[in-house]
Design a protein around this motif. Structure first.
Motif, mmCIF file in Angstrom:
data_model
loop_
_atom_site.group_PDB
_atom_site.id
_atom_site.type_symbol
_atom_site.label_atom_id
_atom_site.label_comp_id
_atom_site.label_asym_id
_atom_site.label_seq_id
_atom_site.Cartn_x
_atom_site.Cartn_y
_atom_site.Cartn_z
ATOM 1 N N GLU A 1 -19.864 -31.485 -27.344
ATOM 2 C CA GLU A 1 -21.186 -30.859 -27.379
ATOM 3 C C GLU A 1 -21.907 -30.897 -26.034
ATOM 4 N N TRP B 1 -29.080 -28.476 -34.035
ATOM 5 C CA TRP B 1 -28.434 -29.714 -34.450
ATOM 6 C C TRP B 1 -27.474 -29.508 -35.622
ATOM 7 N N GLN C 1 -28.284 -26.267 -24.351
ATOM 8 C CA GLN C 1 -27.629 -25.522 -25.424
ATOM 9 C C GLN C 1 -28.503 -25.418 -26.668
ATOM 10 N N TRP D 1 -21.022 -36.267 -33.577
ATOM 11 C CA TRP D 1 -22.058 -36.155 -32.550
ATOM 12 C C TRP D 1 -23.369 -36.785 -33.024
ATOM 13 N N PHE E 1 -26.499 -30.788 -22.551
ATOM 14 C CA PHE E 1 -26.634 -30.596 -23.999
ATOM 15 C C PHE E 1 -27.975 -29.955 -24.335
ATOM 16 N N ARG F 1 -18.695 -27.564 -24.580
ATOM 17 C CA ARG F 1 -19.293 -26.365 -25.153
ATOM 18 C C ARG F 1 -20.160 -25.638 -24.138
ATOM 19 N N THR G 1 -23.838 -29.005 -34.735
ATOM 20 C CA THR G 1 -23.051 -30.065 -34.107
ATOM 21 C C THR G 1 -22.253 -30.811 -35.171
#
Length: 355
Positions: free
Chosen positions: A127, A144, A315, A151, A312, A131, A147
């Motif tokens: 993640e 979220w 994203q 994670w 992260f 990614r 994921t």
């Protein structure tokens, strides 16, 4: 009439230009990045394989003894041990090895406020960089619920030391708050995640009623299990809601947000909802990363780590915020008695009270 010829112009003295760094001066910067990557992977392997835990329990073990106990290849273990010595994680102990000072605390003790062991697994998770690179061209965002459960669990582990520092030490440094919590009041933990903070709040302040709010159902399921396992189900209420939509029926004396305020889609709307959820005079405490606001800050070790977290955050369409941004947020929404506390280079509190 006599004419005097003009004197020749005095040539300007050239300004000395300091020479820039040489190739030899610059190369160590790049090489240190490679060395850091090797050290990171060495620690991560040691955590996942159990080598670091084994050495914590059996200091002085040789590579062969470690390999035998963990059913690993002896030659590979010897390679790992040398790399761990090079990284400063292990020290030699005769023919064997032991953890370097404080490594057991930093890498293995999840109850310590100094624990950072979980960060290694988080930064290796797909993640973060994997990614991000896959979506580099498309810029595809996620949330979220997109994921993996692994994670969610990993992030909960890395967030636990923030709660350990926050409760009670950080909250004790907010003027007047410790007395209110000790006397008993209603406390709301927004973006409570898997519930580590709920358990810590409820056990530290046994006279308080604790409410956890989160927008992710999987996290709330984990929180419920954790709260029930701790025998606190009767004192902890869970609410499924995005913070932008939060509307609590019973006002609270304290609202806490731990390392999640920067992820809110609309922090102004969240601040409005928090103010509405507070009693007059109640406290809003934001516990978060203080992202550097200068290039100099970015080049510090904490700044570089926080920059990694940004991969992260990007994203989910977020970025970490400088601590001063929370001063501005609370001021915009009329909070009073503002203050801040720096707990570590990567952890700061900002607080204010509802008028």
């Amino acid at each position: 009439m006599t004419t005097t010829a003009p004197s020749p112009a005095t040539p300007a003295t050239p300004t000395a230009v300091a020479p820039g760094p040489s190739l030899a001066d610059t190369a160590p910067t790049v090489l240190s990045l490679i060395a850091g990557y090797v050290g990171h992977r060495t620690v991560a392997i040691g955590l996942r394989s159990g080598l670091l835990s084994r050495l914590a329990e059996h200091p002085g073990s040789t590579a062969d003894e470690l390999a035998g106990a963990l059913e690993l290849d002896p030659f590979y273990v010897s390679v790992w041990c040398r790399a761990a010595v090079g990284a400063g994680i292990l020290d030699r102990a005769g023919t064997g090895f032991r953890l370097a000072p404080h490594m057991a605390t930093l890498l293995l003790d999840s109850t310590s406020p100094a624990y950072v062991g979980g960060v290694f697994g988080v930064l290796e998770a797909h993640e973060v960089f994997g990614r991000f690179e896959q979506a580099f061209a498309s810029g595809e965002r996620m949330w979220w619920e997109d994921t993996s459960p692994a994670w969610i669990a990993a992030v909960s582990g890395t967030g636990t030391p923030f709660y350990t520092r926050l409760v009670p030490g950080g909250l004790d440094r907010v003027p007047g708050l410790a007395d209110a919590l000790a006397a008993g009041c209603r406390v709301v933990d927004t973006a409570c995640g898997a519930g580590a903070g709920l358990v810590r709040l409820a056990t530290t302040y046994p006279r308080c009623a604790v409410v956890g709010v989160d927008g992710d159902r999987h996290s709330l399921d984990l929180a419920r299990a954790r709260v029930d396992d701790a025998g606190l189900g009767g004192r902890v209420e869970l609410v499924h809601s995005a913070l932008e939509d939060m509307a609590l029926e019973t006002p609270a004396r304290v609202v806490v947000n731990n390392i999640s305020m920067h992820e809110c889609r609309d922090i102004d709307r969240v601040a409005e909802n928090v103010q509405a959820a507070l009693e007059p005079g109640g406290w809003f405490v934001i516990s978060d990363f203080p992202f550097p606001g200068t290039d100099e800050g970015l080049r510090t070790v904490p700044g570089r780590i926080m920059s990694g977290i940004q991969f992260f955050e990007a994203q989910i369409d977020d970025q970490l915020l400088p601590r001063a941004a929370y001063d501005e947020l609370l001021t915009r929404h009329g909070f009073t008695d503002l203050g801040s506390v720096q707990l570590t280079p990567m952890h700061a509190l900002t607080y204010g009270r509802r008028p």
